[in-house]
Every structure is written in structure tokens, then in C-alpha cells.
Design an enzyme around this catalytic site. Structure first.
Site, mmCIF file in Angstrom:
data_model
loop_
_atom_site.group_PDB
_atom_site.id
_atom_site.type_symbol
_atom_site.label_atom_id
_atom_site.label_comp_id
_atom_site.label_asym_id
_atom_site.label_seq_id
_atom_site.Cartn_x
_atom_site.Cartn_y
_atom_site.Cartn_z
ATOM 1 C CG HIS A 62 -1.995 -1.073 1.146
ATOM 2 N ND1 HIS A 62 -3.086 -1.042 2.160
ATOM 3 C CD2 HIS A 62 -2.168 -2.044 0.369
ATOM 4 C CE1 HIS A 62 -3.958 -1.870 1.765
ATOM 5 N NE2 HIS A 62 -3.543 -2.653 0.674
ATOM 6 C CD GLU A 64 -2.194 4.121 3.205
ATOM 7 O OE1 GLU A 64 -1.689 3.446 2.122
ATOM 8 O OE2 GLU A 64 -3.172 4.190 3.391
ATOM 9 C CB CYS A 92 -6.578 -0.416 5.404
ATOM 10 S SG CYS A 92 -4.628 -1.126 5.207
ATOM 11 C CB CYS A 95 -2.040 1.904 6.140
ATOM 12 S SG CYS A 95 -1.481 0.980 4.664
#
Lengths: 154, 154
Positions: A62, A64, A92, A95
Site C-alpha cells: 500500500h 502508506e 486501512c 497501514c
């Protein structure tokens, strides 16, 4: 990718979020769910990443997580206390958990994620010293996500 | 590192957890918080990792995250539905969130983490299809963690 220049005042939250949005647009163009991130440290950009889960065949890639790794590498420090993460979509749980460990000072996100956002689970996922601001450039970000998923369905 | 051979029956949960424990011991010897992980797919080991947060200066480099990345790379698939993760310590929220995205079939962990374990927050962090077993080789794992933190304090 949008060719419009960044018209927001330098160093404003909108300015950095616009850069994160450009990353998200680049993700969309690569067939990735469009999420982009920027990490700043004392107003200097030290990481600029986008979701790469398809490209890297890796659910952990992801924007992040990649940004945290890149920022820590740049600083030579695991902790990002003086940093701000700008991310187009609400992090999410994975993260948010990573951001907890990084002790990041501030998180600014654009659109809320009503399915997998960390805040659905608990506000306590983040580090107690981390501050959060949301809603920056939300209409543009929501539009990008809508367009992406609409294109997927046609 | 313990030189004792793995005396548990091949393919048993204890057998794979013992391998994860060896990884945790190697982490401890490298000055890392001792957590080790193994991922199997149809009884074949496809990833074997340990916590490397200090070595990589990266809070996201937990054994589980590294194992998910390695296993997906090996399989050429983002999803780990037919896989089992063996990890010495209960996953944190970040790792549980990563395991959610991987849709891993089964998680076996040794010791519970009473400070940062995902189950303190919510059981719903994991994918609804993921099954969980805990307590495998717990005494040995707890002892290793105790020894590590005791050594840190002296």
C-alpha cells in the site's frame, strides 16, 4: 494524468495532498486502486509513493507502507515523529498499525474509506501522539476513485 | 542458536513452529525482538522470516509482513488462501491487517501478545475465512522473549 499545475499555496495541506493525488492518478493509470501518499518532514518531501499491490504482487505494498519504508530509509531512523503523512484515502487497519509503530506526528487524509478505514474499527489503532486531519481535496479524490471503479465495471 | 534438532513429527504444527522459533532465536542473536515466522502451502515451506526492524531501519519489517511478501513472490499470487502462517508471537494490528488482505487460510501462533496483539482490539481484524490456533510451543517462546528482554535490561 492531470496536467494542471499545483495551484495551492506552497506548504499548505492542499499543496501536499495535490501531490499525493497525482500519485494516486499514476496508480490508476497503471491499473492499481488509486491511492497516493507523500511524507513531509519539516515541510520537505521525503517520500512520494502510490499503491503498487498489483505491480509487486504484494498485498502489503500500500502507498502508506511504501512511504513509511522510504521515509525511514531517507531519515536513517525508524521513527517519523516530526513527519506528516498525506494520503488520499483513509488508511486501512494494516497501514494504521504501521503508522502506530512509526510514531508519525501527523496524518492528513482526503476521503474516508467506509469499508476498510481504520476508524471503523477503533480510533485507538494510531499512536496516542499522532494527530489526524481529514477531508482535504475530498471531492477530487472521491471522483478519481469513482471513475476508477466505474471503468473496472464496464 | 539452539543446536537441538527438530524432534517434532514432520508436518505437525509443532514441527513448523519449531522452525519459526529457530528464526526467532536468530533474530534475538541479531539484537532484534525475537519473532520468527514460517509460511507453508500444502505442507511445503514457502517462506521463513524473522523480525528485521532494526537491521532494515523499518518498523514495517515484522516477520509476518516479510513472510507474506516472500510467500506471494514465491507463488506469484497476492492471495495465500491455501497457506498457513506459523508465527511465534501473536500478530500485531499491522500484521493482522496485512494477513486480512492476503486472505491467508490459517494462522498458528505461539505466545499471546498482551500489549499489542490484534485480538486485544478486535477478532474482526482477520479475514472471516481465516482460522486461528494458538499456544503451540508457548513455554519455549515465552522463555525466549523473557530472556531477550531481561538481557536488554542488564
Amino acid at each position: 494524468m492531470t496536467e494542471v499545475r499545483n495551484m495551492y499555496p506552497l506548504f499548505s495541506d492542499e499543496y501536499y495532498m495535490q501531490l499525493a493525488l497525482y500519485e494516486a492518478e499514476a496508480a490508476a493509470n497503471a491499473g492499481e486502486i488509486p491511492v497516493g501518499a507523500v511524507i513531509t518532514c519539516r515541510q520537505r518531501i521525503i517520500a512520494k509513493t502510490r499503491n503498487q499491490t498489483e505491480q509487486l504482487t504484494d498485498v502489503t505494498a500500500h502507498a502508506e507502507v511504501l512511504a513509511i519504508t522510504a521515509a525511514a530509509d531517507y531519515l536513517g531512523s525508524k521513527y517519523l515523529k516530526d513527519c506528516t503523512l498525506y494520503v488520499t484515502l483513509e488508511p486501512c487497519v494494516m497501514c494504521a498499525g504501521a503508522l502506530y509503530w512509526s510514531q508519525i506526528g501527523r496524518i492528513v487524509f482526503g476521503a474516508s474509506d467506509e469499508k476498510r478505514g481504520y476508524s471503523l474499527l477503533s480510533q485507538n489503532v494510531l499512536h496516542p501522539k499522532t494527530t489526524v486531519k481529514k477531508g482535504i481535496l475530498e471531492p477530487e479524490i472521491t471522483q478519481l476513485l469513482k471513475n476508477f471503479f466505474q471503468r473496472l465495471r464496464t
